[in-house]
Design a protein around this motif. Structure first.
Motif, short mmCIF file in Angstrom:
data_model
loop_
_atom_site.label_atom_id
_atom_site.label_comp_id
_atom_site.label_asym_id
_atom_site.label_seq_id
_atom_site.Cartn_x
_atom_site.Cartn_y
_atom_site.Cartn_z
N THR A 96 0.97 -1.31 -0.07
CA THR A 96 0.12 0.16 -0.13
C THR A 96 0.93 1.26 -0.08
N ALA A 97 0.35 2.29 -0.48
CA ALA A 97 1.14 3.36 -0.74
C ALA A 97 1.60 4.21 0.63
N GLY A 98 0.77 3.97 1.43
CA GLY A 98 0.80 4.66 2.87
C GLY A 98 1.01 5.85 2.85
N LEU A 99 0.29 6.79 2.10
CA LEU A 99 0.40 8.21 1.95
C LEU A 99 -0.63 8.82 3.24
N ALA A 100 -1.58 7.91 3.72
CA ALA A 100 -2.26 8.30 4.82
C ALA A 100 -1.36 8.29 5.90
N ASP A 101 -0.51 7.45 6.13
CA ASP A 101 0.25 7.46 7.28
C ASP A 101 1.50 8.61 7.13
N VAL A 102 1.80 8.80 5.74
CA VAL A 102 2.66 9.98 5.68
C VAL A 102 2.10 11.38 5.86
N GLU A 103 0.90 11.35 5.43
CA GLU A 103 0.00 12.81 5.73
C GLU A 103 0.09 12.97 7.36
N GLU A 104 -0.32 11.79 8.06
CA GLU A 104 -0.29 11.80 9.59
C GLU A 104 0.85 12.39 10.08
N LEU A 105 2.10 11.74 9.59
CA LEU A 105 3.42 12.04 10.22
C LEU A 105 3.66 13.60 9.86
N VAL A 106 3.16 14.18 8.59
CA VAL A 106 3.49 15.49 8.24
C VAL A 106 2.60 16.42 9.21
N LYS A 107 1.36 16.14 9.53
CA LYS A 107 0.63 16.91 10.55
C LYS A 107 1.36 16.77 12.02
N THR A 108 1.96 15.71 12.06
CA THR A 108 2.62 15.74 13.58
C THR A 108 3.85 16.64 13.68
N PHE A 109 4.62 16.61 12.75
CA PHE A 109 5.64 17.58 12.55
C PHE A 109 5.42 18.98 12.62
N GLU A 110 4.12 19.23 11.80
CA GLU A 110 3.67 20.45 11.98
C GLU A 110 3.22 20.86 13.45
N GLU A 111 2.24 19.89 14.19
CA GLU A 111 1.85 20.37 15.42
C GLU A 111 2.83 20.30 16.57
N THR A 112 3.86 19.66 16.47
CA THR A 112 5.14 19.84 17.35
C THR A 112 6.17 20.67 17.04
N LEU A 137 1.07 16.30 -2.03
CA LEU A 137 1.28 16.07 -0.54
C LEU A 137 2.61 16.84 -0.27
N ALA A 138 3.84 16.44 -1.09
CA ALA A 138 5.01 16.91 -0.92
C ALA A 138 4.79 18.74 -1.18
N ALA A 139 4.13 19.18 -1.95
CA ALA A 139 4.01 20.63 -2.17
C ALA A 139 3.68 21.40 -1.01
N GLU A 140 2.50 20.51 -0.46
CA GLU A 140 2.08 21.28 0.73
C GLU A 140 3.00 21.04 2.07
N ALA A 141 3.62 19.85 1.93
CA ALA A 141 4.61 19.84 3.23
C ALA A 141 5.98 20.66 2.99
N LYS A 142 6.22 20.94 1.92
CA LYS A 142 7.33 21.88 1.56
C LYS A 142 7.30 23.45 2.14
N ARG A 143 6.00 23.67 2.12
CA ARG A 143 5.84 24.94 2.67
C ARG A 143 5.68 25.25 4.21
N LYS A 144 5.86 23.88 4.77
CA LYS A 144 6.11 23.79 6.25
C LYS A 144 7.55 23.24 6.50
N ASN A 145 8.15 23.34 5.40
CA ASN A 145 9.66 22.96 5.82
C ASN A 145 9.87 21.53 5.99
N ILE A 146 9.09 20.82 5.22
CA ILE A 146 9.23 19.26 5.36
C ILE A 146 9.38 18.81 4.00
N LEU A 147 10.51 18.20 3.56
CA LEU A 147 10.72 17.56 2.35
C LEU A 147 10.46 16.18 2.15
#
Length: 447
Positions: A341-357, A393-403
């Protein structure tokens, strides 16, 4: 400034062993096998504050922006220097002395990167006047803006970002005991005097002299008294704080040989060197997030071994712990292994965690999704389609300094081919972590 190395100078010389620069934050601890103490592990019984003169124009860099405000890895140089002091528990306040036209910029930097111990003060027309302005931010005044007067004050250049806690501790303790202390380094070149016609007059015996560096520490009352007494000529043309306390207070500083990481960003190439050092330090650790299935665990273990052979400390974390603070705080580099499975949902959750913390505020977070499809029925185009959402997802994450990067790993049954594939995968992961390239974020790579 060059200081003569007479035998009667109170100078401490230490063997040069550990030369690695400041850890980007408190993640290189005993857990990672490091023998160095983590930031904040020391304690002292007297108050210490810092003054950072940062009003220079940085003409020697050849850039229009003063070097202290030049940005690399999405962050201005002065923020790295502030963090070097701010992360140390026993340093109470940091006064940053800024030119009038840069105050708004400095305030924005403090807010953007969450600096908490900083007070901004207007600088003077010369370095010494700026330092004196910084010292006057402390005192016995009842005004709310006045900071509590420290026992010891450390003066440091805003463009020397790689200063370590253990050396600052030596400077602070020596200043308390002696009244003043300063960092020195051996001269690397012979110093010569020239005639007015441009010919050699004489040379100095290099072994007898040292280069005066920063940081320098002082009893607050001593350095403040020296500035109160010093002349207009000192304010206008003086460069050495240690000389002022000797001349006006009779305080002979204790000189301590510092590590070579105390170097100062002076030229444009030094900014590139500073960026390289930060990247190298950030790349020393990584976490592999793996599921419970056999293929995922196998790949995670193989990556831990191969990345470890490249001097990277790698922890394996089960997916159930990926949102825990202990996991997040270990590193700024994460590899998420998925199977079928691509696991994009899990990765999206990680991105959200990085932003929240706020984990990506100070340093960019590298998040690499490795997709291993063990199904023989899945075509290459289907695997690519499964990860198609990574770009948005990467484009959105990059705005939060997540590559965010994606890697497709083809299923391999042959043991020899498997080892080769894992080795190639590790090389790509290592390169992505070390380079931290925003341009490659959202790209899908194939192994």
């Amino acid at each position: 400034m060059i200081i003569e190395n007479h035998k009667n100078l109170n100078m401490e010389t230490k063997r040069e062993n550990v030369v690695r620069p400041i850890d980007p934050a408190n993640f290189l601890t005993e857990e990672t096998g490091s023998e160095e103490k983590s930031p904040g592990c020391f304690s002292i019984d007297f108050t210490v504050a810092v003054v950072l003169p940062a009003g220079g124009s940085g003409e020697r860099t050849g850039l229009s922006t003063p070097k202290q405000f030049c940005t690399f890895l999405n962050r201005p140089l002065i923020s790295y220097t502030i963090q070097a002091f701010e992360r140390i528990a026993w340093i109470e306040n940091i006064v940053v002395v800024i030119a009038k036209d840069s105050i708004d910029l400095m305030v924005n930097i403090i807010q953007q990167f969450g600096h908490k111990k900083v007070k901004v003060v207007l600088g003077g027309s010369t370095r010494h006047r700026s330092i004196f302005n910084g010292l006057q931010a402390f005192g016995e005044s009842e005004e709310e803006s006045a900071l509590k007067k420290p026992k010891v004050v450390i003066i440091h250049d805003a463009v020397r970002p790689f200063v370590e806690e253990d050396f600052l501790l030596k400077i602070a303790i020596a200043a308390k005991q002696q009244g003043a202390s300063g960092a020195i380094r051996p001269l690397v070149s012979t110093v010569i005097a020239t005639t007015s016609e441009g010919y050699l007059d004489h040379s100095l015996e290099r072994a007898k002299y040292r280069a005066s560096e920063m940081p320098q520490g002082f009893l607050y009352d001593v350095i403040h008294q020296a500035y109160v007494q010093c002349s207009e000529t000192d304010f206008e043309f003086g460069t050495e704080c240690l000389h002022l306390v000797l001349q006006y207070c009779g305080t002979n500083a204790r000189l301590i040989e510092g590590p070579h990481t105390l170097w100062k960003v002076t030229y444009k190439k030094d900014l590139l060197a500073a960026e390289s050092i930060i990247k190298e330090t950030l790349a020393q650790t990584a976490c592999v997030v793996a599921g419970q299935c056999e293929e995922s665990s196998r790949l995670a273990g193989a990556l831990q071994k191969t990345l470890g052979s490249q001097d990277m400390h790698v922890d394996i974390v089960p997916t159930s712990l990926r949102r825990s603070s202990a996991f997040i705080s270990k590193t700024w580099n994460f590899v998420h292994v998925t199977v079928n499975t691509a696991g994009l949902a899990d990765v999206e959750e990680l991105v959200k965690t990085f932003e929240e913390t706020a984990h990506s505020v100070l340093y960019s977070v590298v998040l690499i999704l490795v997709h291993l499809d063990v199904s023989e029925q899945t075509s290459a185009s289907e695997r690519m389609a499964a990860l198609g959402g990574i770009r948005s997802l990467a484009a959105e994450a990059k705005r939060k300094n997540i590559l965010l990067y994606g890697i497709l790993l083809n299923p391999v049954k042959d043991a020899g081919q498997w080892e080769e594939a894992v080795e190639n995968l590790s090389q790509i992961i290592s390169a992505l972590i070390k380079e931290r390239s925003p341009a490659l974020a959202g790209q899908l790579l194939w192994v």
